[in-house]
Design an enzyme around this catalytic site. Structure first.
Site, PDB file in Angstrom:
ATOM      1  N   LYS A  21       8.007  42.924  97.522  1.00  0.00           N
ATOM      2  CA  LYS A  21       9.520  42.858  98.275  1.00  0.00           C
ATOM      3  C   LYS A  21      10.165  41.783  97.989  1.00  0.00           C
ATOM      4  O   LYS A  21       9.659  40.553  97.822  1.00  0.00           O
ATOM      5  CB  LYS A  21       9.280  43.156  99.695  1.00  0.00           C
ATOM      6  CG  LYS A  21      10.462  43.481 100.545  1.00  0.00           C
ATOM      7  CD  LYS A  21      10.082  43.741 102.110  1.00  0.00           C
ATOM      8  CE  LYS A  21      11.212  44.178 102.759  1.00  0.00           C
ATOM      9  NZ  LYS A  21      10.732  44.445 104.349  1.00  0.00           N
TER      10      LYS A  21
ATOM     11  N   SER B  10      13.083  48.026 106.408  1.00  0.00           N
ATOM     12  CA  SER B  10      13.648  47.147 105.494  1.00  0.00           C
ATOM     13  C   SER B  10      12.843  47.423 104.004  1.00  0.00           C
ATOM     14  O   SER B  10      13.537  47.095 103.258  1.00  0.00           O
ATOM     15  CB  SER B  10      13.855  45.784 105.908  1.00  0.00           C
ATOM     16  OG  SER B  10      12.638  45.045 105.831  1.00  0.00           O
TER      17      SER B  10
ATOM     18  N   SER C 160       9.570  47.711 109.819  1.00  0.00           N
ATOM     19  CA  SER C 160      10.040  47.749 108.237  1.00  0.00           C
ATOM     20  C   SER C 160       9.106  48.373 107.268  1.00  0.00           C
ATOM     21  O   SER C 160       9.247  48.467 106.150  1.00  0.00           O
ATOM     22  CB  SER C 160      10.314  46.309 108.065  1.00  0.00           C
ATOM     23  OG  SER C 160      11.792  46.028 108.504  1.00  0.00           O
TER      24      SER C 160
END
Length: 469
Positions: free
Chosen positions: A78, A153, A177
């Protein structure tokens, strides 16, 4: 629905295999890590022009994987976690494109498992939103139905795993997330206990909400990752896990929560999915009984205050944290709106921190009478793109997020583990997830119930769904 469904599964060597199976092929000499990386990159090139899940591709400079249990399994990290040679922009146009000089603290643990990193996945600005959408850029699209959100997220990671580009991808969870995008995209999303994985650079906050993990398509891949990560560093304050490969068949007492902390009802399709899961658990011999969460509106107010404080610190300290080229004028309206809201309520900060720290004891009390708690992941089915865009007027956006992110933040504040599992498809063609929560350090119970439900309620991959439509 079929026309909007996008996937990369094919007849190459990766097929529809999970990461565990790919690693076995590589160990047996039937597939090389180079070929696995090349085929995953080809898959990414086919679908990412539609999904917009990749922040930075790095197909041409793939490092030789470490000799870990998942050696050669292709993956992504990420874009809030440093990887050498690639910028770390946290999903924000305000952050300059400066290449990271080395791996971040958690990234070192991630690559120790042997996985091959092919690049970085997109996230909303600083991970503050529950959808991976932007003001001036294409959103990350849900591969099950590209008109819908992939969650946030870790929305880029979820889109790549669900669509078949890779079988496993890094995510981190500071308010849901990992679990939110897992629910939106039909994946297994385990938020580990605080301290189970190495603390990342994001953990430097008064109450650390963030823990790193992965999103996968199978329970065994999530278990394999935790076992491999534990081989790099055993959590000093938690019981060891080892490699959990199956359920021991324990009959558990499970609390059923259908009412969120906020004063609103969950949507009918979400309720039906949770109730169907509860019925299946009872058929498997578990005891399921209704219960209520020991939290209410004050928790919501405190979490929003803390959320605003994080936006205030990230934007106010941007030049110190991200370099002198950090441009606050390019922050999203959500970040700047949260900052303004916090400035009006900053006087509440000491009380907020005190009450949030105390939430751990009330949360832990639930597990003195129950092994697990079953709930929705989200208050309603993942919305169409635009519903949670960061330029929706901030007061309205916060109200929408309160109704949507109604169950996940408790595990972040308390540090306890929680697991999102697929539980069927909504009428819109997008998955619905259910959440299991456990006592601090009890990932074992979560993985074992995951194995049981994976067998008893098999969930479709996108490739299987595509063959049906």
């Amino acid at each position: 629905m079929g026309e909007r469904l996008v996937h990369a599964f094919g007849e190459d060597a990766l097929g529809e295999l999970d990461g565990t199976a790919i690693a076995e092929l590589i160990r047996a000499g039937e597939l090389t890590s180079e070929d696995a990386a090349r085929q995953a990159a080809e898959r990414a090139r086919r679908v990412d022009p539609t999904l917009h899940a990749i922040a930075e591709a790095d197909y041409g400079h793939v490092a030789e994987p470490k000799p870990g249990p998942l050696r050669g399994v292709p993956s992504f990290i990420k874009d809030n976690t440093p990887v050498p040679g690639l910028p770390t922009r946290h999903g924000s146009a305000a952050v300059p494109r400066a290449a990271s000089p080395g791996y971040g603290t958690f990234a070192k643990q991630f690559i120790s498992t042997g996985m091959t990193v092919l690049g970085k996945t997109r996230l909303p600005e600083f991970g503050l939103n529950a959808t991976t959408e932007f003001v001036d850029e294409e959103p990350t699209r849900n591969p099950w139905n590209t008109g819908y959100s992939s969650g946030g997220s870790s929305g880029g990671a979820a889109a790549l795993v669900a669509s078949g580009v890779v079988p496993i991808a890094h995510g981190n969870d500071g308010g849901g997330s990992i679990r939110i995008p897992a629910a939106c995209c039909g994946l297994v999303g385990l938020k580990p206990s605080r301290g189970r994985t190495v603390a990342s650079e994001l953990a430097k906050m008064p109450i650390n909400l963030v823990v790193d993990g992965v999103l996968t398509r199978t329970v065994r891949d999530s278990a394999a990752f935790l076992a491999a990560a534990e081989g790099y560093r055993r959590a000093p304050k938690l019981p060891p896990l080892g490699h959990i490969r199956e359920s021991r068949g324990r009959k558990l007492r499970i609390g059923l929560v259908l009412d969120p902390v906020v004063d609103t009802a969950i949507c009918p399709q979400t309720r039906a999915a949770v109730e169907a899961t509860a019925a299946r658990l009872e058929k498997l011999g578990h005891t399921v009984e209704p219960m209520r969460l020991p939290f209410g509106d004050p928790f919501v107010t405190d979490f929003l205050t803390y959320w605003g404080m994080l936006a205030f610190l990230l934007s106010g300290l941007g030049k110190r944290s991200f370099g002198k080229e950090f441009d606050p004028a390019r922050l999203t309206p959500l970040t700047t709106g949260l900052r303004r809201i916090y400035q009006r309520s900053a006087h509440r900060t000491p009380g907020t921190l005190y009450r949030l720290a105390r939430a751990k004891s009330a949360y832990a009390a639930m597990f003195r009478t129950h092994h697990l708690v079953l709930s929705p992941v989200l208050g309603h089915v993942t919305p169409e793109l635009g519903h949670l865009r960061p330029d929706v007027p901030v007061d309205e956006l916060i109200e929408r997020l309160k109704r949507y992110v109604a169950f996940t933040p408790l595990a972040n504040v308390t540090g306890a583990p929680a697991l999102s599992l697929p539980a069927g498809l909504a009428g819109e063609g997008v998955p619905i997830g259910v959440q299991f929560s456990a006592a601090d350090g009890d990932e074992r119970s979560l993985l074992e119930i995951g194995y049981e439900l994976e067998d008893a309620m098999p969930w479709n991959t996108i490739a299987e769904q595509a063959r049906r439509v």
